[in-house]
Design a protein around this motif. Structure first.
Motif, PDB file in Angstrom:
ATOM      1  N   VAL A   1       5.980  17.723   7.712  1.00 15.12           N
ATOM      2  CA  VAL A   1       7.150  17.318   8.484  1.00 15.12           C
ATOM      3  C   VAL A   1       6.757  16.271   9.522  1.00 15.12           C
ATOM      4  CG1 VAL A   1       8.855  18.117  10.181  1.00 15.12           C
ATOM      5  CG2 VAL A   1       8.424  19.446   8.101  1.00 15.12           C
ATOM      6  N   ALA A   2       5.606  16.473  10.173  1.00  8.87           N
ATOM      7  CA  ALA A   2       5.141  15.516  11.176  1.00  8.87           C
ATOM      8  C   ALA A   2       4.855  14.149  10.552  1.00  8.87           C
ATOM      9  CB  ALA A   2       3.890  16.055  11.872  1.00  8.87           C
ATOM     10  N   LEU A   3       4.269  14.146   9.362  1.00  6.44           N
ATOM     11  CA  LEU A   3       4.015  12.880   8.668  1.00  6.44           C
ATOM     12  C   LEU A   3       5.326  12.244   8.212  1.00  6.44           C
ATOM     13  CD1 LEU A   3       0.887  13.885   6.551  1.00  6.44           C
ATOM     14  CD2 LEU A   3       0.921  12.469   8.611  1.00  6.44           C
ATOM     15  N   ARG A   4       6.258  13.067   7.729  1.00  2.00           N
ATOM     16  CA  ARG A   4       7.549  12.540   7.291  1.00  2.00           C
ATOM     17  C   ARG A   4       8.283  11.890   8.459  1.00  2.00           C
ATOM     18  NH1 ARG A   4       9.588  10.286   3.036  1.00  2.00           N
ATOM     19  NH2 ARG A   4      10.357   8.811   4.601  1.00  2.00           N
ATOM     20  N   TRP A   5       8.155  12.477   9.666  1.00  2.00           N
ATOM     21  CA  TRP A   5       8.785  11.880  10.843  1.00  2.00           C
ATOM     22  C   TRP A   5       8.288  10.451  11.041  1.00  2.00           C
ATOM     23  CZ3 TRP A   5       6.844   9.804  15.336  1.00  2.00           C
ATOM     24  CH2 TRP A   5       7.784   9.507  16.326  1.00  2.00           C
ATOM     25  N   ILE A   6       7.003  10.240  10.858  1.00  3.23           N
ATOM     26  CA  ILE A   6       6.442   8.892  11.001  1.00  3.23           C
ATOM     27  C   ILE A   6       6.969   7.979   9.905  1.00  3.23           C
ATOM     28  CG2 ILE A   6       4.310   7.536  10.977  1.00  3.23           C
ATOM     29  CD1 ILE A   6       2.905  10.037  12.142  1.00  3.23           C
ATOM     30  N   LEU A   7       7.003   8.471   8.671  1.00  4.18           N
ATOM     31  CA  LEU A   7       7.470   7.649   7.562  1.00  4.18           C
ATOM     32  C   LEU A   7       8.946   7.299   7.685  1.00  4.18           C
ATOM     33  CD1 LEU A   7       5.622   9.337   4.554  1.00  4.18           C
ATOM     34  CD2 LEU A   7       4.926   7.335   5.901  1.00  4.18           C
ATOM     35  N   ASP A   8       9.694   8.099   8.422  1.00  8.10           N
ATOM     36  CA  ASP A   8      11.101   7.779   8.652  1.00  8.10           C
ATOM     37  C   ASP A   8      11.272   6.535   9.524  1.00  8.10           C
ATOM     38  OD1 ASP A   8      11.865   9.911   7.112  1.00  8.10           O
ATOM     39  OD2 ASP A   8      12.646  11.127   8.766  1.00  8.10           O
ATOM     40  N   GLN A   9      10.205   6.103  10.180  1.00  5.15           N
ATOM     41  CA  GLN A   9      10.231   4.864  10.973  1.00  5.15           C
ATOM     42  C   GLN A   9       9.930   3.706  10.012  1.00  5.15           C
ATOM     43  OE1 GLN A   9      11.244   6.052  13.838  1.00  5.15           O
ATOM     44  NE2 GLN A   9      10.546   8.124  13.338  1.00  5.15           N
TER      45      GLN A   9
ATOM     46  N   VAL B   1       0.847  -1.192   0.000  1.00  8.46           N
ATOM     47  CA  VAL B   1       0.000   0.000   0.000  1.00  8.46           C
ATOM     48  C   VAL B   1       0.881   1.240   0.000  1.00  8.46           C
ATOM     49  CG1 VAL B   1      -1.928  -1.125   1.180  1.00  8.46           C
ATOM     50  CG2 VAL B   1      -0.149   0.029   2.528  1.00  8.46           C
ATOM     51  N   GLY B   2       0.310   2.349  -0.464  1.00  9.88           N
ATOM     52  CA  GLY B   2       1.009   3.616  -0.402  1.00  9.88           C
ATOM     53  C   GLY B   2       1.248   4.015   1.040  1.00  9.88           C
ATOM     54  N   VAL B   3       2.412   4.607   1.300  1.00  9.80           N
ATOM     55  CA  VAL B   3       2.792   4.894   2.683  1.00  9.80           C
ATOM     56  C   VAL B   3       1.899   5.946   3.340  1.00  9.80           C
ATOM     57  CG1 VAL B   3       5.178   4.173   2.490  1.00  9.80           C
ATOM     58  CG2 VAL B   3       4.552   6.516   1.869  1.00  9.80           C
ATOM     59  N   VAL B   4       1.323   6.846   2.552  1.00  7.69           N
ATOM     60  CA  VAL B   4       0.344   7.796   3.089  1.00  7.69           C
ATOM     61  C   VAL B   4      -1.037   7.335   2.665  1.00  7.69           C
ATOM     62  CG1 VAL B   4      -0.480  10.173   3.158  1.00  7.69           C
ATOM     63  CG2 VAL B   4       1.980   9.718   3.052  1.00  7.69           C
ATOM     64  N   GLY B   5      -1.822   6.917   3.627  1.00 14.50           N
ATOM     65  CA  GLY B   5      -3.194   6.512   3.358  1.00 14.50           C
ATOM     66  C   GLY B   5      -4.158   7.616   3.754  1.00 14.50           C
ATOM     67  N   LEU B   6      -5.410   7.231   3.990  1.00  8.76           N
ATOM     68  CA  LEU B   6      -6.440   8.181   4.401  1.00  8.76           C
ATOM     69  C   LEU B   6      -7.219   7.589   5.557  1.00  8.76           C
ATOM     70  CD1 LEU B   6      -8.104  10.831   3.846  1.00  8.76           C
ATOM     71  CD2 LEU B   6      -9.631   9.386   2.475  1.00  8.76           C
ATOM     72  N   GLY B   7      -7.280   8.305   6.658  1.00  9.05           N
ATOM     73  CA  GLY B   7      -8.157   7.930   7.755  1.00  9.05           C
ATOM     74  C   GLY B   7      -9.534   8.533   7.514  1.00  9.05           C
ATOM     75  N   ALA B   8     -10.575   7.724   7.631  1.00 11.01           N
ATOM     76  CA  ALA B   8     -11.916   8.162   7.223  1.00 11.01           C
ATOM     77  C   ALA B   8     -12.879   8.347   8.384  1.00 11.01           C
ATOM     78  CB  ALA B   8     -12.498   7.165   6.211  1.00 11.01           C
TER      79      ALA B   8
ATOM     80  N   ALA C   1      -0.523  13.818   1.190  1.00 16.12           N
ATOM     81  CA  ALA C   1       0.162  12.918   0.261  1.00 16.12           C
ATOM     82  C   ALA C   1       1.552  13.448  -0.084  1.00 16.12           C
ATOM     83  CB  ALA C   1      -0.665  12.731  -1.006  1.00 16.12           C
ATOM     84  N   GLY C   2       1.694  14.770  -0.103  1.00 24.79           N
ATOM     85  CA  GLY C   2       2.977  15.381  -0.421  1.00 24.79           C
ATOM     86  C   GLY C   2       4.072  15.069   0.580  1.00 24.79           C
ATOM     87  N   ALA C   3       3.691  14.635   1.785  1.00 20.49           N
ATOM     88  CA  ALA C   3       4.702  14.283   2.781  1.00 20.49           C
ATOM     89  C   ALA C   3       5.575  13.133   2.307  1.00 20.49           C
ATOM     90  CB  ALA C   3       4.032  13.918   4.103  1.00 20.49           C
ATOM     91  N   ALA C   4       5.005  12.263   1.481  1.00 22.68           N
ATOM     92  CA  ALA C   4       5.777  11.130   0.969  1.00 22.68           C
ATOM     93  C   ALA C   4       6.886  11.572   0.030  1.00 22.68           C
ATOM     94  CB  ALA C   4       4.850  10.143   0.261  1.00 22.68           C
ATOM     95  N   GLU C   5       6.775  12.781  -0.496  1.00 23.31           N
ATOM     96  CA  GLU C   5       7.786  13.288  -1.425  1.00 23.31           C
ATOM     97  C   GLU C   5       8.919  14.014  -0.714  1.00 23.31           C
ATOM     98  OE1 GLU C   5       7.526  12.398  -4.566  1.00 23.31           O
ATOM     99  OE2 GLU C   5       5.686  11.365  -3.969  1.00 23.31           O
ATOM    100  N   LEU C   6       8.744  14.333   0.557  1.00 24.78           N
ATOM    101  CA  LEU C   6       9.810  15.003   1.291  1.00 24.78           C
ATOM    102  C   LEU C   6      10.969  14.038   1.527  1.00 24.78           C
ATOM    103  CD1 LEU C   6       7.978  16.991   4.133  1.00 24.78           C
ATOM    104  CD2 LEU C   6       8.794  17.846   1.933  1.00 24.78           C
TER     105      LEU C   6
END
Length: 327
Positions: free
Chosen positions: A267-275, A13-20, A295-300
């Motif tokens: 930046v906060a989302l990127r911090w999570i993706l760094d894990q 799955v894509g690393v940035v999803g959507l919480g609904a 979604a743009g956080a995945a590009e940082l």
């Protein structure tokens, strides 16, 4: 968008999803047209993972996602839903008969024959250690009602108990720059076991967007108003359990870390993706602009070591005393 393994589901799955959650109307009124606009923007932005629950808007969130699935069959969306909060939170209610009824309702809401991923929705702690519960979940897989199952937890201890179970595909847990405890044991244990981590409440209910100040007020029908004391559900789900004023101060301290043309939320989302043990992060969104921003956080690029150190320092000074030992 970068793809990661969704634990033991066998899916990527894509690393940035959507919480609904918000699409059910539990964060204030959202029309169906607005909800569909968010969902379509998510697909257009490369989101392939959506997380919902049978109680979000009493099924409303699932139903609008079902509309998306019918309208955008080419999108190859993985939908995770949750069950267990349609009855009082009593361990005796976590039975095969109830599981069948709850998942049948979700299948109908979503318009699918088999659910991609079903998660126990933060049940009472004894449920995580009950052999009969996992036997019932295995039965749902065998009956092809569901493809895989996981758990959504409140505490790190609950997560560690679930990770030991061979059938558990994923663990959903609150993880953000204001809730760092899962980094200590949960993420390493999940990585060793091949269990996926779904990071929820990634922006601490918006605190980590940097858009709030001490004067910010939320609607009466928004959990950020009515659940600040935990009177409706676990207080850790609202602002990640952080006192609002403290959270605003801490977010302000992180603003200097934001690079040009980015936002604190990214930046906060990127911090999570760094894990690297995280399979996906599931920020909510109220409009398409927020979807695209998330979604743009995945590009940082990965955050620098210095940025990670500063985020840790702010947590240790302001946040740790309030939340670290509670969950």
């Amino acid at each position: 968008m970068e793809l990661r393994n969704l634990g033991r589901t066998g899916r990527k799955v894509g690393v940035v999803g959507l919480g609904a959650w918000q699409l059910g109307g539990d964060w204030g009124e959202v029309t169906e047209a607005e909800a569909l606009a968010v969902l379509n923007a998510a697909v257009d932005a490369g989101v392939t993972f959506i997380d919902t629950a049978d109680v979000y808007g009493d099924g409303r969130s699932e139903r609008v996602i079902g509309r998306l699935l019918r309208q955008r069959p080419e999108a190859d969306i993985t939908v995770a839903t949750k069950m267990g909060r349609r009855a009082p939170l009593d361990p005796s209610h976590y039975t095969l008969d109830n599981f069948r009824a709850w998942t049948d309702r979700s299948r109908e809401n979503l318009g699918v024959d088999r659910l991609d991923l079903v998660q126990l929705h933060c049940p009472p702690t004894p449920v995580y250690g009950n052999d009969a519960v996992y036997d019932a979940l295995d039965t749902l897989v065998a009956e092809e009602r569901i493809e895989a199952y996981g758990v959504s937890v409140e505490t790190c201890a609950e997560a560690l108990t679930a990770i030991e179970r061979p059938g558990v595909a994923t663990v959903q847990i609150i993880l953000n720059a204001f809730r760092r405890k899962p980094l200590e044991e949960v993420l390493p244990a999940a990585a060793r076991a091949g269990v996926g981590i779904i990071a929820r409440v990634p922006l601490a209910s918006g605190l980590l967007s940097g858009k709030y100040d001490a004067s910010t007020r939320f609607g009466d029908d928004d959990h950020r108003t009515y659940n600040r004391d935990g009177s409706a559900f676990d207080v850790g789900e609202t602002f990640a359990g952080v006192d609002f004023a403290t959270g605003v101060e801490a977010a302000g301290r992180l603003e200097p870390l934001v690079p040009a043309k980015a936002s604190l939320a990214q930046v906060a989302l990127r911090w999570i993706l760094d894990q690297r043990a995280v399979s996906a992060v599931i920020p909510g969104a109220r409009n398409p602009v927020q979807v695209w921003s998330n979604a743009g956080a995945a590009e940082l690029p990965r955050l620098t070591a210095g940025a990670h150190d500063e985020i840790r320092a702010v947590y240790d000074e302001l946040i740790r005393p309030q939340v670290h030992d509670r969950w």
